[in-house]
Motif scaffolding. Sequence first.
Motif, PDB file in Angstrom:
ATOM      1  N   TYR A  71       0.846  -1.199   0.000  1.00  0.00           N
ATOM      2  CA  TYR A  71       0.000   0.000   0.000  1.00  0.00           C
ATOM      3  C   TYR A  71       0.882   1.250   0.000  1.00  0.00           C
ATOM      4  O   TYR A  71       1.956   1.265   0.612  1.00  0.00           O
ATOM      5  CB  TYR A  71      -0.883  -0.016   1.246  1.00  0.00           C
ATOM      6  CG  TYR A  71      -1.742   1.216   1.481  1.00  0.00           C
ATOM      7  CD1 TYR A  71      -2.802   1.542   0.636  1.00  0.00           C
ATOM      8  CD2 TYR A  71      -1.504   2.045   2.581  1.00  0.00           C
ATOM      9  CE1 TYR A  71      -3.595   2.659   0.875  1.00  0.00           C
ATOM     10  CE2 TYR A  71      -2.294   3.167   2.825  1.00  0.00           C
ATOM     11  CZ  TYR A  71      -3.336   3.471   1.963  1.00  0.00           C
ATOM     12  OH  TYR A  71      -4.117   4.581   2.191  1.00  0.00           O
ATOM     13  N   ILE A  72       0.418   2.292  -0.700  1.00  0.00           N
ATOM     14  CA  ILE A  72       1.125   3.578  -0.724  1.00  0.00           C
ATOM     15  C   ILE A  72       0.138   4.695  -0.385  1.00  0.00           C
ATOM     16  O   ILE A  72      -0.950   4.776  -0.959  1.00  0.00           O
ATOM     17  CB  ILE A  72       1.763   3.867  -2.102  1.00  0.00           C
ATOM     18  CG1 ILE A  72       2.804   2.798  -2.438  1.00  0.00           C
ATOM     19  CG2 ILE A  72       2.403   5.255  -2.123  1.00  0.00           C
ATOM     20  CD1 ILE A  72       3.363   2.912  -3.848  1.00  0.00           C
ATOM     21  N   SER A  73       0.543   5.557   0.546  1.00  0.00           N
ATOM     22  CA  SER A  73      -0.233   6.754   0.897  1.00  0.00           C
ATOM     23  C   SER A  73       0.634   7.970   0.596  1.00  0.00           C
ATOM     24  O   SER A  73       1.783   8.055   1.042  1.00  0.00           O
ATOM     25  CB  SER A  73      -0.603   6.717   2.385  1.00  0.00           C
ATOM     26  OG  SER A  73      -1.462   7.784   2.721  1.00  0.00           O
ATOM     27  N   VAL A 401       5.166   4.118   2.186  1.00  0.00           N
ATOM     28  CA  VAL A 401       5.043   2.807   1.551  1.00  0.00           C
ATOM     29  C   VAL A 401       4.943   1.762   2.661  1.00  0.00           C
ATOM     30  O   VAL A 401       5.812   1.681   3.532  1.00  0.00           O
ATOM     31  CB  VAL A 401       6.241   2.508   0.635  1.00  0.00           C
ATOM     32  CG1 VAL A 401       6.029   1.179  -0.087  1.00  0.00           C
ATOM     33  CG2 VAL A 401       6.455   3.639  -0.366  1.00  0.00           C
ATOM     34  N   PHE A 402       3.865   0.984   2.625  1.00  0.00           N
ATOM     35  CA  PHE A 402       3.573   0.002   3.671  1.00  0.00           C
ATOM     36  C   PHE A 402       3.906  -1.411   3.187  1.00  0.00           C
ATOM     37  O   PHE A 402       3.694  -1.739   2.012  1.00  0.00           O
ATOM     38  CB  PHE A 402       2.104   0.068   4.057  1.00  0.00           C
ATOM     39  CG  PHE A 402       1.738   1.341   4.784  1.00  0.00           C
ATOM     40  CD1 PHE A 402       1.545   1.337   6.163  1.00  0.00           C
ATOM     41  CD2 PHE A 402       1.579   2.541   4.102  1.00  0.00           C
ATOM     42  CE1 PHE A 402       1.208   2.494   6.841  1.00  0.00           C
ATOM     43  CE2 PHE A 402       1.248   3.716   4.767  1.00  0.00           C
ATOM     44  CZ  PHE A 402       1.059   3.689   6.148  1.00  0.00           C
ATOM     45  N   TYR A 403       4.379  -2.231   4.121  1.00  0.00           N
ATOM     46  CA  TYR A 403       4.774  -3.611   3.828  1.00  0.00           C
ATOM     47  C   TYR A 403       4.135  -4.548   4.851  1.00  0.00           C
ATOM     48  O   TYR A 403       3.937  -4.174   6.013  1.00  0.00           O
ATOM     49  CB  TYR A 403       6.295  -3.756   3.918  1.00  0.00           C
ATOM     50  CG  TYR A 403       7.075  -2.891   2.954  1.00  0.00           C
ATOM     51  CD1 TYR A 403       7.651  -3.430   1.813  1.00  0.00           C
ATOM     52  CD2 TYR A 403       7.244  -1.526   3.192  1.00  0.00           C
ATOM     53  CE1 TYR A 403       8.380  -2.648   0.927  1.00  0.00           C
ATOM     54  CE2 TYR A 403       7.966  -0.729   2.317  1.00  0.00           C
ATOM     55  CZ  TYR A 403       8.530  -1.295   1.188  1.00  0.00           C
ATOM     56  OH  TYR A 403       9.247  -0.506   0.315  1.00  0.00           O
ATOM     57  N   LYS A 404       3.865  -5.772   4.409  1.00  0.00           N
ATOM     58  CA  LYS A 404       3.368  -6.813   5.317  1.00  0.00           C
ATOM     59  C   LYS A 404       4.204  -8.073   5.156  1.00  0.00           C
ATOM     60  O   LYS A 404       4.730  -8.349   4.065  1.00  0.00           O
ATOM     61  CB  LYS A 404       1.906  -7.149   5.002  1.00  0.00           C
ATOM     62  CG  LYS A 404       0.877  -6.216   5.608  1.00  0.00           C
ATOM     63  CD  LYS A 404      -0.537  -6.737   5.349  1.00  0.00           C
ATOM     64  CE  LYS A 404      -1.594  -5.831   5.955  1.00  0.00           C
ATOM     65  NZ  LYS A 404      -2.970  -6.356   5.703  1.00  0.00           N
ATOM     66  N   ASN A 405       4.267  -8.846   6.234  1.00  0.00           N
ATOM     67  CA  ASN A 405       4.877 -10.171   6.148  1.00  0.00           C
ATOM     68  C   ASN A 405       3.790 -11.236   6.260  1.00  0.00           C
ATOM     69  O   ASN A 405       2.592 -10.911   6.343  1.00  0.00           O
ATOM     70  CB  ASN A 405       5.971 -10.356   7.206  1.00  0.00           C
ATOM     71  CG  ASN A 405       5.432 -10.292   8.636  1.00  0.00           C
ATOM     72  OD1 ASN A 405       4.221 -10.298   8.858  1.00  0.00           O
ATOM     73  ND2 ASN A 405       6.335 -10.242   9.599  1.00  0.00           N
TER      74      ASN A 405
END
Length: 460
Positions: A71-73, A401-405
């Motif tokens: 995701y990007i904000s 910029v969001f990251y998930k594992n």
Amino acid sequence: MRKVLVISLLACVLLASCRPVSKEQDYVLPTAKALSLDSLEVDDFVYGIFTLYPDKVSKPSLPPKGYKPVYISHYGRHGCRYVLRDSQYNFVYDVLTRAYNDGMLTPLGTKVYEEYSSLYPSLANRAEDLSPLGQLQHRTIARRMYGNYKEVFRSGKVVAYSTNLQRTMMSMASFCEALKLCDPSLDIYSEASRPEMYYLNPHSPQNPKVNAYDQRYRGEKSPWWEEFDAYCQKNIPWRAIAGRLFTKEDYIASFCKPVNFVRDLFYISIDMQCVPQGRPSGGDCDGFFYAFTLDELHALAECDNYLYYIAKGRYAKVPGRGWALSESLLNDFIVKADQDLFDAEKGAPCVRLRFGHDGCMMAMFALMGLPGWDAVESGPSKFKDIWRIEGITMASNIQMVFYKNSKGEVIFKMMFNEEDMELPLESVQGRFYRWEDFKTRYIPCVEQGREILEKTADLK
């Protein structure tokens, strides 16, 4: 019906673009610097908020192992534009023309008159408009965003919101156009409407928290104007500049305020690199810096920097509403990220774009207490040491910029002008941080802003 209307608006803006644009067109700046009267390079402090966006940025940093971008904000300032008011173009033209007709120009003044009068017809009535270079800046940033974070765009849904001004709507249109060229299958929803203004431009009258004091705080009726005007009169060497352009240094004092003429000629000069007649856009005009020494340009820039500090910074002599109002923008980042990440499987956008203005970014950084934007000062001579507006370039932007594992843990990085920002948070790796830590740190800033606004709501 609402969606049809806003998409139609975007289509109209795209059709209004100055010329068709190739997907491969590059944003490349000239390497040579403009020179002042004393043959010194004009630096970014002089250009202030008219500083051009860099044409080279760092490669994107890689996240910790096991994390993928999801995701990007974003919040972006409009790109290069013409000056803010047509009266600036007209005033300088009228003064120079009158002096020319009166035979009161020196050879240098005649040179400025002849060059400016040849440009004036193509500048008049264009104030506030986004320039072609401004469009190119946003197309370039959009292409890089897509190229760097293709995984984020795979879900295909993008939302874009802009303040309801031509320069921001055109910036949004240029950005979205570039994304579409990268991937025609993207579902992009765009909107420019008053209901979104309260956070896109928290200082606008459309924000219900803006009161009579905030409206009065702008311009010559504001409580700080007398001190500011006196500082400009004392520190801008207008007599020396006027003496260079006019055969009698006090000639224009008989029909206008000389310091205002000098300041408007300065603003036109620093803006020339943003418009088609300027060298970065392929023109041959560097501005009228040959009429000013570098020290004089710095004095003029210092007054512009002063204006922004008292309006958006933590100026000690006012209640702090200028930066407190940005609570709505910071809150929108936090609330919408939580909402979009939670609803990702239900069709929430993978990219949220916002298009607004320089002062909104300054104020939010001040609210957050970020280094370089958090100093409290009351002495005008010190403002330039604790607050520097050239950092907010044309087309400046924030990208989170969001990251998930695989465990669903969320981390992020916050970039300013596509460079990773160091935040006062415990790092996961490099400049990657836990989203929960960001909220713990900055939700209280939102609350602080709201408390200030509530306590000062009755100010007039």
